[in-house]
Write a protein that holds these residues in place. Structure first.
Motif, short mmCIF file in Angstrom:
data_model
loop_
_atom_site.label_atom_id
_atom_site.label_comp_id
_atom_site.label_asym_id
_atom_site.label_seq_id
_atom_site.Cartn_x
_atom_site.Cartn_y
_atom_site.Cartn_z
N LYS A 115 0.73 -1.29 0.16
CA LYS A 115 -0.08 -0.09 -0.03
C LYS A 115 0.99 1.21 0.01
CE LYS A 115 -3.57 -2.47 2.78
NZ LYS A 115 -4.56 -2.23 3.98
N ASP A 117 1.04 3.29 -1.97
CA ASP A 117 0.55 4.55 -2.54
C ASP A 117 -0.27 5.39 -1.55
OD1 ASP A 117 -2.63 3.28 -2.73
OD2 ASP A 117 -1.12 1.74 -2.92
N SER A 142 2.62 -1.62 -4.55
CA SER A 142 1.31 -0.94 -4.59
C SER A 142 0.51 -2.02 -5.40
CB SER A 142 1.34 0.44 -5.30
OG SER A 142 0.24 1.06 -5.53
N THR A 143 -0.94 -1.96 -4.90
CA THR A 143 -1.75 -3.01 -5.52
C THR A 143 -2.27 -2.18 -6.86
OG1 THR A 143 -3.41 -2.08 -4.13
CG2 THR A 143 -2.42 -4.05 -3.40
N TYR A 144 -2.07 -0.85 -7.01
CA TYR A 144 -3.04 -0.12 -8.14
C TYR A 144 -1.75 -0.31 -9.10
CZ TYR A 144 -6.23 1.59 -4.68
OH TYR A 144 -7.15 1.64 -3.79
N ASP A 145 -0.58 -0.02 -9.13
CA ASP A 145 0.24 -0.05 -10.15
C ASP A 145 1.26 -1.17 -10.53
OD1 ASP A 145 2.20 0.56 -8.19
OD2 ASP A 145 2.44 2.70 -8.96
#
Length: 296
Positions: A115, A117, A142-145
């Motif tokens: 995390k 981010d 990061s789980t987003y990118d």
């Protein structure tokens, strides 16, 4: 006999993964008679009783390299310690507990902070400074990118890895990225209690390569180190090793209140992390208190 590895244990049935597939096995009565428990991670020899329904009997346990008590698992070679930067916040004392237990079993250690981010630009940098200075590999994701995700996956190759850390840090979400066949239940962090709800109920080994496995384990809020003598705890804080031989009482110095302690001086000179030293003192007091109670 066919060799395999126990990947799941439910009641008296064991899933054993072999080169001929997964067999559901029961254990010979001799294990019960010898009061010998079978663990996830055990390498075993089985006899096939039904090749169609994939049933078998466990005949023998191949000698173990190690046993972890909590979680209960055998033959682990790598510990992936998984903590989030925020929600829930990282607990350095808990990180250091995991590190001590992993080192006691002579496991390779990788630290992952998820995390990122959500990072404020300060917290992650501080954690990197603390643990990279000691010498531990640290990877942030990061789980987003998918930042650094492949690097993290590469640390799992040729190992039986136990992934451990508090609930809500993203362990199960990460495991789900390793294979399309994985669908581990995840849950959000409770705003009331400030940590994740437990979604993993038992230990299970999952194959992620020819000779690579990962174990999803129940989340923890505390880990006992009471089985480690308080006089030995310092051995698991690697950064102490460059200094403790020069202490005035080098053989017996606990780096607590002793005069001319080089470790204490190194903390004052910021050569050793104050946070790590505080973790050490907290764990030392906890172990000593447990030993005092046992002597009553």
């Amino acid at each position: 006999m066919l060799e395999g590895i126990i990947t799941k244990a439910i009641s008296s049935f064991y899933s054993v993964d072999t080169e001929e597939g997964v067999f559901i096995c029961k254990a010979r009565g001799l294990f019960k008679n010898k009061k010998q428990s079978l663990l996830v991670g055990d390498k075993v020899n089985i006899v096939i009783t039904d090749n169609v329904s994939k049933d078998g009997i466990i005949e023998k346990i191949i000698p173990r390299t190690n046993i972890l008590i909590r979680p209960s698992i055998a033959n682990v070679s790598h510990a992936l310690l998984f903590f989030s930067i925020k929600n829930p916040d990282p607990n350095l004392s808990l990180i250091d507990r995991f590190i001590v237990l992993a080192q006691e079993q002579q496991l390779k250690i990788t630290l992952c902070f998820s995390k990122v981010d959500l990072d404020d630009g300060i917290r992650l940098q501080k954690l990197l400074e603390i643990y990279k200075k000691v010498g531990y590999p640290v990877i942030s994701i990061s789980t987003y990118d998918n930042k650094n995700l492949e690097e993290l996956k590469n640390t799992l190759k040729s190992h039986i890895t136990v992934i451990a850390g508090p609930s809500g840090a993203g362990k199960s979400s990460f495991i789900n990225t390793l294979s399309q066949n994985f669908n581990i239940k995840t849950n959000s962090v409770s705003s009331k209690i400030g940590r994740g709800r437990h979604t993993t109920r038992h230990v299970e080994l999952m194959r992620i390569g020819t000779d690579s496995w990962i174990a999803d384990t129940p989340g923890f809020s505390s880990l006992s180190l009471s089985h480690i003598p308080y006089t030995e705890l310092k051995e698991y804080f690697l950064e102490f090793h460059d200094y403790d031989l020069n202490c005035k009482f080098s053989n017996t110095c606990l780096h607590y209140k002793e005069p001319d302690c080089c470790v204490i001086n190194a903390v004052k000179n910021k050569e050793i992390s104050l946070e790590r030293y505080q973790s050490y003192l907290q764990l030392l007091e906890e172990i000593k208190e447990t030993e005092r109670r046992k002597s009553w």
